[in-house]
Design a protein around this motif. Structure first.
Motif, PDB file in Angstrom:
ATOM      1  N   VAL A  47       2.442  20.934 -23.507  1.00 54.50           N
ATOM      2  CA  VAL A  47       3.493  20.213 -24.222  1.00 54.50           C
ATOM      3  C   VAL A  47       3.321  20.531 -25.702  1.00 54.50           C
ATOM      4  N   LEU A  48       4.378  21.056 -26.305  1.00 55.32           N
ATOM      5  CA  LEU A  48       4.354  21.407 -27.721  1.00 55.32           C
ATOM      6  C   LEU A  48       4.380  20.149 -28.581  1.00 55.32           C
ATOM      7  N   LEU A  49       3.510  20.094 -29.578  1.00 47.84           N
ATOM      8  CA  LEU A  49       3.560  19.026 -30.570  1.00 47.84           C
ATOM      9  C   LEU A  49       4.259  19.527 -31.825  1.00 47.84           C
ATOM     10  N   GLU A  50       3.805  20.688 -32.336  1.00 47.51           N
ATOM     11  CA  GLU A  50       4.492  21.329 -33.455  1.00 47.51           C
ATOM     12  C   GLU A  50       4.182  22.818 -33.444  1.00 47.51           C
ATOM     13  N   GLY A  51       5.113  23.590 -33.981  1.00 50.95           N
ATOM     14  CA  GLY A  51       4.976  25.031 -33.989  1.00 50.95           C
ATOM     15  C   GLY A  51       6.040  25.671 -33.117  1.00 50.95           C
ATOM     16  N   ARG A  52       5.774  26.913 -32.699  1.00 51.51           N
ATOM     17  CA  ARG A  52       6.711  27.653 -31.852  1.00 51.51           C
ATOM     18  C   ARG A  52       5.934  28.546 -30.905  1.00 51.51           C
ATOM     19  N   VAL A  53       6.424  28.629 -29.679  1.00 54.46           N
ATOM     20  CA  VAL A  53       5.794  29.448 -28.649  1.00 54.46           C
ATOM     21  C   VAL A  53       6.862  30.332 -28.006  1.00 54.46           C
ATOM     22  N   ARG A  54       6.577  31.618 -27.934  1.00 60.25           N
ATOM     23  CA  ARG A  54       7.489  32.583 -27.318  1.00 60.25           C
ATOM     24  C   ARG A  54       7.114  32.735 -25.848  1.00 60.25           C
ATOM     25  N   ILE A  55       8.101  32.578 -24.973  1.00 57.16           N
ATOM     26  CA  ILE A  55       7.925  32.797 -23.549  1.00 57.16           C
ATOM     27  C   ILE A  55       8.582  34.149 -23.243  1.00 57.16           C
ATOM     28  N   SER A  56       7.811  35.077 -22.652  1.00 64.27           N
ATOM     29  CA  SER A  56       8.333  36.418 -22.418  1.00 64.27           C
ATOM     30  C   SER A  56       7.967  36.918 -21.018  1.00 64.27           C
ATOM     31  N   LEU A  57       8.718  37.937 -20.583  1.00 60.53           N
ATOM     32  CA  LEU A  57       8.535  38.513 -19.252  1.00 60.53           C
ATOM     33  C   LEU A  57       8.211  39.990 -19.331  1.00 60.53           C
ATOM     34  N   GLY A  58       7.430  40.446 -18.378  1.00 56.60           N
ATOM     35  CA  GLY A  58       7.183  41.867 -18.196  1.00 56.60           C
ATOM     36  C   GLY A  58       6.351  42.504 -19.286  1.00 56.60           C
ATOM     37  N   GLU A  59       6.028  43.782 -19.055  1.00 58.35           N
ATOM     38  CA  GLU A  59       5.210  44.532 -20.007  1.00 58.35           C
ATOM     39  C   GLU A  59       5.915  44.728 -21.342  1.00 58.35           C
ATOM     40  N   SER A  60       7.257  44.777 -21.305  1.00 56.60           N
ATOM     41  CA  SER A  60       8.008  44.972 -22.549  1.00 56.60           C
ATOM     42  C   SER A  60       8.009  43.714 -23.402  1.00 56.60           C
ATOM     43  N   GLY A  61       7.669  42.576 -22.795  1.00 56.88           N
ATOM     44  CA  GLY A  61       7.625  41.325 -23.538  1.00 56.88           C
ATOM     45  C   GLY A  61       8.998  40.782 -23.880  1.00 56.88           C
ATOM     46  N   HIS A  62       9.987  41.006 -22.994  1.00 57.72           N
ATOM     47  CA  HIS A  62      11.340  40.504 -23.227  1.00 57.72           C
ATOM     48  C   HIS A  62      11.311  38.987 -23.388  1.00 57.72           C
ATOM     49  N   VAL A  63      11.758  38.493 -24.532  1.00 59.46           N
ATOM     50  CA  VAL A  63      11.736  37.055 -24.814  1.00 59.46           C
ATOM     51  C   VAL A  63      12.815  36.364 -23.995  1.00 59.46           C
ATOM     52  N   TYR A  85       1.342  32.169 -13.289  1.00 56.83           N
ATOM     53  CA  TYR A  85       2.406  31.992 -14.271  1.00 56.83           C
ATOM     54  C   TYR A  85       3.455  33.082 -14.082  1.00 56.83           C
ATOM     55  N   SER A  86       4.716  32.711 -14.206  1.00 56.90           N
ATOM     56  CA  SER A  86       5.814  33.652 -14.020  1.00 56.90           C
ATOM     57  C   SER A  86       6.218  34.335 -15.317  1.00 56.90           C
ATOM     58  N   ALA A  87       5.600  33.961 -16.426  1.00 58.45           N
ATOM     59  CA  ALA A  87       5.897  34.538 -17.739  1.00 58.45           C
ATOM     60  C   ALA A  87       4.638  34.442 -18.595  1.00 58.45           C
ATOM     61  N   SER A  88       4.722  34.976 -19.803  1.00 56.75           N
ATOM     62  CA  SER A  88       3.616  34.896 -20.772  1.00 56.75           C
ATOM     63  C   SER A  88       4.022  33.965 -21.902  1.00 56.75           C
ATOM     64  N   ALA A  89       3.035  33.365 -22.558  1.00 57.52           N
ATOM     65  CA  ALA A  89       3.295  32.464 -23.678  1.00 57.52           C
ATOM     66  C   ALA A  89       2.396  32.832 -24.848  1.00 57.52           C
ATOM     67  N   GLU A  90       3.012  32.986 -26.029  1.00 54.69           N
ATOM     68  CA  GLU A  90       2.287  33.358 -27.249  1.00 54.69           C
ATOM     69  C   GLU A  90       2.807  32.528 -28.414  1.00 54.69           C
ATOM     70  N   THR A  91       1.891  32.040 -29.237  1.00 58.80           N
ATOM     71  CA  THR A  91       2.309  31.277 -30.406  1.00 58.80           C
ATOM     72  C   THR A  91       2.977  32.213 -31.417  1.00 58.80           C
ATOM     73  N   VAL A  92       4.061  31.738 -32.021  1.00 61.03           N
ATOM     74  CA  VAL A  92       4.821  32.527 -32.995  1.00 61.03           C
ATOM     75  C   VAL A  92       4.403  32.152 -34.413  1.00 61.03           C
TER      76      VAL A  92
END
Length: 162
Positions: A47-63, A85-92
């Motif tokens: 659960v996000l409190l503050e900030g931003r997280v990118r959810i992406s798919l595949g090796e290309s990292g499609h957001v 997990y069906s996707a990846s998550a990275e802090t932006v």
């Protein structure tokens, strides 16, 4: 942010929310932190409190989604019986969040099935809203044809209800 402000915690009791929060772990991460990768064991709900997280798919990292509102949940694969997990998550940007380990979280749900049901109803609404958002993007609707519901990740039709 109180846990009841999270998308799918809405409508649960204060006692249930307190029990859930006892299992929460708070973390802060700098930009560029990988929280999980597509295909990894799905063992946490975030659960996000503050900030931003990118959810992406595949090796290309499609957001496919940006988690940007306090209270938004992600990593829900851990709650719906998916082993991975069906996707990846990275802090932006620098991000603060809480997470729940699947096993401990399920123990709380099992102790209070009525509130657990409300939680899953909220999860279903959140996921339905994100699916609707995806449909609108695929259909090519312009942003003037969409409005955002606060903290839900959902789009609602700009047309009046019939």
């Amino acid at each position: 942010m109180y846990v009841q402000q999270a998308d799918f915690f809405f409508g649960t009791s204060m006692t249930f929310a307190n029990e859930v929060m006892k299992t929460a772990i708070r973390e802060s991460h700098p930009a560029g932190t990988i929280l999980f990768e597509e295909g990894e064991a799905a063992d946490r709900l975030y659960v996000l409190l503050e900030g931003r997280v990118r959810i992406s798919l595949g090796e290309s990292g499609h957001v496919v989604y940006i988690v940007s509102r306090g209270g938004e949940a992600f990593g829900w694969s851990s709650l719906v019986g998916r082993e991975r997990y069906s996707a990846s998550a990275e802090t932006v940007e620098p991000t603060t969040l809480i997470f729940f380990e699947r096993e401990r979280f399920h123990q709380v749900l099992e102790k209070d099935p009525a509130n657990g049901m409300r939680l899953y109803e909220g999860l279903a609404k959140t996921l339905a809203g994100r699916l609707l958002e995806t449909y609108r993007i695929i259909a090519g609707l312009s942003s003037s044809e969409q409005t955002v519901a606060s903290a839900s990740g959902q789009f609602m039709s700009a047309e009046p209800a019939v």
